[in-house]
Design an enzyme around this catalytic site. Structure first.
Site, PDB file in Angstrom:
ATOM      1  N   GLU A 114       0.840  -1.209   0.000  1.00 20.55           N
ATOM      2  CA  GLU A 114       0.000   0.000   0.000  1.00 20.55           C
ATOM      3  C   GLU A 114       0.869   1.249   0.000  1.00 20.55           C
ATOM      4  O   GLU A 114       2.057   1.175   0.309  1.00 20.55           O
ATOM      5  CB  GLU A 114      -0.853   0.039   1.289  1.00 20.55           C
ATOM      6  CG  GLU A 114      -1.772  -1.127   1.441  1.00 20.55           C
ATOM      7  CD  GLU A 114      -2.368  -1.200   2.847  1.00 20.55           C
ATOM      8  OE1 GLU A 114      -2.231  -0.236   3.626  1.00 20.55           O
ATOM      9  OE2 GLU A 114      -2.970  -2.239   3.136  1.00 20.55           O
ATOM     10  N   LYS A 116       2.237   4.612   1.626  1.00 15.46           N
ATOM     11  CA  LYS A 116       2.416   5.083   3.000  1.00 15.46           C
ATOM     12  C   LYS A 116       2.114   6.578   3.023  1.00 15.46           C
ATOM     13  O   LYS A 116       2.938   7.401   2.616  1.00 15.46           O
ATOM     14  CB  LYS A 116       3.840   4.800   3.475  1.00 15.46           C
ATOM     15  CG  LYS A 116       4.041   5.132   4.942  1.00 15.46           C
ATOM     16  CD  LYS A 116       5.393   4.638   5.412  1.00 15.46           C
ATOM     17  CE  LYS A 116       5.611   4.853   6.879  1.00 15.46           C
ATOM     18  NZ  LYS A 116       5.270   6.148   7.407  1.00 15.46           N
ATOM     19  N   ASP A 118       1.648  10.304   4.107  1.00 16.49           N
ATOM     20  CA  ASP A 118       2.442  11.134   5.000  1.00 16.49           C
ATOM     21  C   ASP A 118       1.518  12.148   5.669  1.00 16.49           C
ATOM     22  O   ASP A 118       1.352  13.268   5.202  1.00 16.49           O
ATOM     23  CB  ASP A 118       3.530  11.854   4.189  1.00 16.49           C
ATOM     24  CG  ASP A 118       4.596  12.432   5.093  1.00 16.49           C
ATOM     25  OD1 ASP A 118       4.575  12.132   6.302  1.00 16.49           O
ATOM     26  OD2 ASP A 118       5.444  13.182   4.583  1.00 16.49           O
ATOM     27  N   TYR A 225      -6.717   2.289   6.267  1.00 13.36           N
ATOM     28  CA  TYR A 225      -5.903   1.148   5.840  1.00 13.36           C
ATOM     29  C   TYR A 225      -5.795   0.001   6.843  1.00 13.36           C
ATOM     30  O   TYR A 225      -4.976  -0.887   6.677  1.00 13.36           O
ATOM     31  CB  TYR A 225      -4.504   1.616   5.461  1.00 13.36           C
ATOM     32  CG  TYR A 225      -3.863   2.576   6.442  1.00 13.36           C
ATOM     33  CD1 TYR A 225      -3.556   2.185   7.733  1.00 13.36           C
ATOM     34  CD2 TYR A 225      -3.570   3.885   6.060  1.00 13.36           C
ATOM     35  CE1 TYR A 225      -2.976   3.050   8.633  1.00 13.36           C
ATOM     36  CE2 TYR A 225      -2.994   4.772   6.955  1.00 13.36           C
ATOM     37  CZ  TYR A 225      -2.697   4.342   8.235  1.00 13.36           C
ATOM     38  OH  TYR A 225      -2.124   5.206   9.121  1.00 13.36           O
ATOM     39  N   LYS A 312      10.781   3.257   3.132  1.00 14.99           N
ATOM     40  CA  LYS A 312      10.730   4.719   3.024  1.00 14.99           C
ATOM     41  C   LYS A 312      11.546   5.187   1.817  1.00 14.99           C
ATOM     42  O   LYS A 312      12.693   4.769   1.635  1.00 14.99           O
ATOM     43  CB  LYS A 312      11.331   5.363   4.278  1.00 14.99           C
ATOM     44  CG  LYS A 312      10.571   4.995   5.545  1.00 14.99           C
ATOM     45  CD  LYS A 312       9.675   6.104   5.986  1.00 14.99           C
ATOM     46  CE  LYS A 312      10.334   6.895   7.077  1.00 14.99           C
ATOM     47  NZ  LYS A 312       9.469   7.901   7.644  1.00 14.99           N
ATOM     48  N   CYS A 406      15.623  47.974   3.256  1.00 14.82           N
ATOM     49  CA  CYS A 406      14.614  47.508   2.299  1.00 14.82           C
ATOM     50  C   CYS A 406      15.124  47.699   0.863  1.00 14.82           C
ATOM     51  O   CYS A 406      15.543  48.801   0.500  1.00 14.82           O
ATOM     52  CB  CYS A 406      13.316  48.287   2.504  1.00 14.82           C
ATOM     53  SG  CYS A 406      12.057  47.858   1.307  1.00 14.82           S
ATOM     54  N   CYS A 409      12.721  50.537  -0.833  1.00 11.12           N
ATOM     55  CA  CYS A 409      12.601  51.941  -0.426  1.00 11.12           C
ATOM     56  C   CYS A 409      13.764  52.402   0.458  1.00 11.12           C
ATOM     57  O   CYS A 409      13.822  53.566   0.828  1.00 11.12           O
ATOM     58  CB  CYS A 409      11.271  52.179   0.283  1.00 11.12           C
ATOM     59  SG  CYS A 409      11.201  51.446   1.923  1.00 11.12           S
ATOM     60  N   CYS A 424      10.024  45.591   6.549  1.00 13.93           N
ATOM     61  CA  CYS A 424      10.225  47.003   6.279  1.00 13.93           C
ATOM     62  C   CYS A 424       9.087  47.763   6.946  1.00 13.93           C
ATOM     63  O   CYS A 424       7.922  47.547   6.629  1.00 13.93           O
ATOM     64  CB  CYS A 424      10.221  47.246   4.769  1.00 13.93           C
ATOM     65  SG  CYS A 424      10.065  48.988   4.356  1.00 13.93           S
ATOM     66  N   CYS A 430       6.469  52.505   1.066  1.00 12.60           N
ATOM     67  CA  CYS A 430       7.272  51.505   0.370  1.00 12.60           C
ATOM     68  C   CYS A 430       6.429  50.934  -0.783  1.00 12.60           C
ATOM     69  O   CYS A 430       5.371  50.348  -0.537  1.00 12.60           O
ATOM     70  CB  CYS A 430       7.667  50.418   1.372  1.00 12.60           C
ATOM     71  SG  CYS A 430       8.588  49.069   0.648  1.00 12.60           S
TER      72      CYS A 430
HETATM   73  S1  IVH Z   1      -0.491   0.260   8.838  1.00 11.01           S
HETATM   74  C1  IVH Z   1       0.163  -1.671  13.133  1.00 11.01           C
HETATM   75  N1  IVH Z   1      -0.697   1.364   6.485  1.00 11.01           N
HETATM   76  O1  IVH Z   1       2.731   5.161   8.962  1.00 11.01           O
HETATM   77  C2  IVH Z   1       0.544  -0.761  12.027  1.00 11.01           C
HETATM   78  N2  IVH Z   1       0.237   2.665   8.233  1.00 11.01           N
HETATM   79  O2  IVH Z   1       5.324   4.737  10.304  1.00 11.01           O
HETATM   80  C3  IVH Z   1      -0.598  -0.048  11.451  1.00 11.01           C
HETATM   81  N3  IVH Z   1       0.818   4.968   7.576  1.00 11.01           N
HETATM   82  O3  IVH Z   1       1.553   4.489  12.202  1.00 11.01           O
HETATM   83  C4  IVH Z   1      -0.210   0.924  10.404  1.00 11.01           C
HETATM   84  N4  IVH Z   1       0.142   4.801   5.484  1.00 11.01           N
HETATM   85  O4  IVH Z   1       0.414   6.418  10.750  1.00 11.01           O
HETATM   86  C5  IVH Z   1      -0.291   1.528   7.760  1.00 11.01           C
HETATM   87  N5  IVH Z   1      -1.005   2.218   4.342  1.00 11.01           N
HETATM   88  C6  IVH Z   1      -0.613   2.375   5.602  1.00 11.01           C
HETATM   89  C7  IVH Z   1      -0.069   3.601   6.063  1.00 11.01           C
HETATM   90  C8  IVH Z   1       0.359   3.690   7.397  1.00 11.01           C
HETATM   91  C9  IVH Z   1       0.660   5.599   6.408  1.00 11.01           C
HETATM   92  C10 IVH Z   1       1.396   5.582   8.787  1.00 11.01           C
HETATM   93  C11 IVH Z   1       0.690   5.214  10.067  1.00 11.01           C
HETATM   94  C12 IVH Z   1       1.694   4.403  10.826  1.00 11.01           C
HETATM   95  C13 IVH Z   1       2.971   5.001  10.332  1.00 11.01           C
HETATM   96  C14 IVH Z   1       4.143   4.094  10.613  1.00 11.01           C
END
Ligand code: IVH
Length: 681
Positions: A114, A116, A118, A225, A312, A406, A409, A424, A430
């Site tokens: 999946e 991740k 942010d 998720y 990551k 500035c 001016c 400024c 200005c």
């Molecule tokens: S699963 C038990 N799935 O990343 C673990 N986490 O660095 C449950 N996050 O704590 C998390 N996308 O806040 C999961 N597709 C995804 C995610 C995800 C972002 C975040 C989440 C997690 C953190 C871990």
């Protein structure tokens, strides 16, 4: 008037309809009706719920516009601890993970990959298909109850459909899409507020705001998720998410079931570049063992599950050279340094400039002239310089010294204590500041003098026809007619703008029409530092005329909800300047709205001079109706209790903290019945 039964039916009908359209728009991205048609339905529901408060349900679509204020978020225990994931950064670490899993299970596992997200982790609790609680991660065992704010997120259903379990928890990530983030920072910049560094910080700051109506405006999004609960009828993670999607929950389509490490690597590599096309930030990929029985067998370490790992992405970065630094002066005088760079390709686009934010950042980087720098593309549009390579520095190169005067001016720059921005102070002379103030004044959300947009206001300034804001209202037909300017477009084409009869008439007509703009927008248009649209509205409610606002002292201002010292000081500083008082006087002579046209007739003056805090839930009125009643009788609504509060009007469930504060300050607490007697007697 409608009967209660008829109203109940209508409310239910409208709620179903609104839920359906909300789902189409925010979850499926397939709207079926226009925004306008949607707003009309919503307004109809809001009106009915006002007329029949007993029909207002906690899962009503009207809850999405917010309005509820949370002073202190309750800390609550998680049913299941909220763990994090262990991280990996290369294929080797993924292989190690795969081998560990394979050994423990003695079987070939299947994985789900999946995105991740942010953002900020959230846990949602649904009972009988209704969203009942939303909790932040906190320390993993306890988090903050942010339900009121989460209810404003349109992609989170308040009521589910289909065959959902009676009780379950679902976890996901709340994030701010790029478009919402950019818009928010543009607004903040024009209000002289500090910018958010990235969408994640902005999302987490937004989720913790006290005013849920402001949260609603910022347009957060959410992707889910991880489903949890007792005796759920699913064998795999994948299956559980597909089912959750069928109940109306927003589950990403960007996931894949992978049967080998190679398939995992393919997914990782596809999104390595694919992520730049997404309308939000991801910082990696999450790999999870699919079968629940296998997950159970693998179990957890103290911090994270053994059945999942995060991969990551490294932020994409590249080396280039600093050529020079421009200093831009904004509307409020803030000076922002911008680095000009030797053009270089980064994450698919050619980068020529990078923001340096402020003088502190330059010092922290230890930036020297002509330095070789590393730039990184984060969530923002403009990349940033993250470090310099000192080894490449020429021995003759000097440290970059922030300008002291500035660039526009020549006035010496100043910096307020505790702030990182230099500005400024020559706000009245200005040029970019005057032009910026004029542009802000005429903008759509302020005085809405649209016919002066697209550089026309600049023409008037360059021709010395306007200098102060009030000069706009002295403009005469003959001064405008025949003005001309020739521009060179970016593509080198010459474009000529000239004021003929029609243009001139339009301009004068829209200046005249701006005299009807209501007071809160006039207040916003004045361009007081830190007074944005929302703050202006709040001030105008507490002080319904400019004269009342001018006479307010710092304590009066701070007593208003969400008005802090910084805003209060800025308002006071604005009215302390003679030139601003002159400006107000001139605007007054021209007939601008410098007081709120009362929405209603004053019923009495019984509450005149009284500052009242409304708290708790009432039997016969909603909170908003109570506040309206206070204003109708000449009283003033105040957000928090201070020694100046006349009394607290308390319904049921008044918060214990408020109660304690009122008691300790000796502020009387008055019940709904006593209050009604007070205004009716
Ligand atoms: S699963 C038990 N799935 O990343 C673990 N986490 O660095 C449950 N996050 O704590 C998390 N996308 O806040 C999961 N597709 C995804 C995610 C995800 C972002 C975040 C989440 C997690 C953190 C871990």
């Amino acid at each position: 008037m409608m009967t209660l039964d008829a109203a109940r039916k209508k409310v239910e009908e409208l709620s179903l309809l609104l839920n359906h359209h909300n789902y189409q728009y925010y979850v499926l991205d397939r709207p079926e009706i226009s925004d306008y048609a949607f707003d009309l339905l919503l307004e109809e529901l809001i009106q009915l719920e006002k007329q029949f408060p007993e029909l207002l349900r906690s899962d009503s679509p009207s809850q999405r516009v917010g309005g509820e204020i949370t002073k202190n978020f309750q800390s609550v225990a998680h049913r299941y601890p909220m763990m994090s994931l262990s991280n990996s950064y290369n294929e080797g670490e993924i292989l190690d993970f795969h081998n560990r899993v394979f050994k423990s299970l003695n079987d070939h596992p299947e994985y789900v990959c999946e995105l991740k997200y942010d953002g900020v982790a959230i846990s949602l609790l649904y009972e009988q298909g209704i969203l009942v609680q939303a909790i932040t991660r906190g320390d993993g065992t306890r988090g903050d109850d942010v339900t009121m704010n989460v209810k404003t997120i349109r992609s989170i259903p308040l009521r589910l459909h289909g065959n959902y379990p009676e009780s379950f928890e679902i976890r996901g990530e709340i994030f701010l899409p790029h478009a919402s983030f950019d818009k928010m920072n543009i607004d903040r910049e024009s209000e002289g507020l500090a910018l958010f560094a990235n969408p994640r910080n902005a999302a987490s700051g937004t989720l913790k705001m006290q005013d849920s109506a402001e949260v609603a405006r910022r347009k957060l999004d959410c992707s889910l998720y991880f489903l949890l609960g007792e005796n759920l009828p699913f064998k795999t993670h994948y299956e559980s998410l597909q089912a959750a999607r069928s109940w109306g929950l927003k589950i990403s389509n960007n996931m894949a079931v992978c049967k080998s490490a190679e398939e995992i690597f393919d997914f990782i590599n596809d999104w390595k570049t694919g992520r730049y096309e997404l309308p939000f930030d991801i910082d990696g990929i999450v790999i999870k063992v699919n079968r629940f029985d296998q997950q159970e067998k693998l179990g957890f370490t103290a911090k994270s599950p053994r059945w999942a790992i995060a991969y990551k992405y490294k932020a994409e970065e590249v080396q280039t050279q600093l050529i020079s630094i421009d200093y831009q002066v904004g509307r409020t005088g803030t000076v922002t340094p911008v680095a000009n760079l030797k053009p270089v390709l980064l994450a698919g686009t050619t980068v020529k400039r990078a923001t340096l934010h402020n003088a502190d950042i330059i010092l922290q980087l230890g930036l020297h002239e002509q330095d070789t720098v590393i730039i990184e593309k984060g969530g923002e549009i403009i990349p940033k310089i993250t470090s310099v390579i000192e080894a490449n520095r020429l021995s003759t190169s000097k440290p970059v010294v922030f300008i002291s005067h500035c660039p526009e001016c020549g006035t010496a720059l100043v910096r307020a204590e505790g702030e990182s921005a230099w500005y400024c102070p020559n706000s009245s002379d200005c040029p970019p500041q005057i032009k910026g103030k004029l542009e802000h004044f005429i903008s759509r959300k302020a005085m809405n003098i649209e016919s002066l947009g697209e550089g026309k206001v600049e023409m008037l300034f360059d021709n010395q026809l306007i200098h102060h804001l009030a000069d706009l209202y002295d403009l005469k037909y003959d001064q405008l007619l025949g003005l001309e300017k020739t521009f060179m477009n970016e593509d080198g084409k010459v474009r000529k703008v000239s004021f003929r009869e029609k243009t001139t008439e339009n301009i004068l007509a829209s200046i005249e029409a701006s005299k009807d703009v209501p007071f809160p927008r006039v207040l916003f248009a004045l361009g007081i530092r830190f007074v944005g649209e929302t703050v202006a509205k709040k001030l105008a409610v507490a002080f319904p005329s400019i004269d009342l606002l001018m006479n307010a002292d710092k304590e009066d201002l701070i007593a208003i909800d969400e008005i802090g010292e910084r805003i209060a000081e800025s308002v006071i500083a604005f009215f302390a300047e003679n030139k601003n008082i002159e400006l107000i006087d001139r605007l007054r002579i021209h007939g601008l709205n410098l007081a709120s046209q009362s929405k209603f007739m004053l019923l009495s003056q019984k509450l005149e001079g009284k500052s009242i805090v409304v708290s708790g839930v009432f039997n016969n009125y909603t909170r908003d109706e109570m506040k309206e009643l206070i204003e109708k009788h000449g009283g003033k609504n105040i957000g928090s209790i201070s020694a100046k509060t006349s009394f607290v009007l308390s319904g049921q469930n008044m918060g214990p903290a408020k109660m304690e504060k009122a008691l300790s300050l000796g502020v009387p607490i008055i019940s709904e019945e006593e209050f009604i007697q007070m205004i009716m007697s």
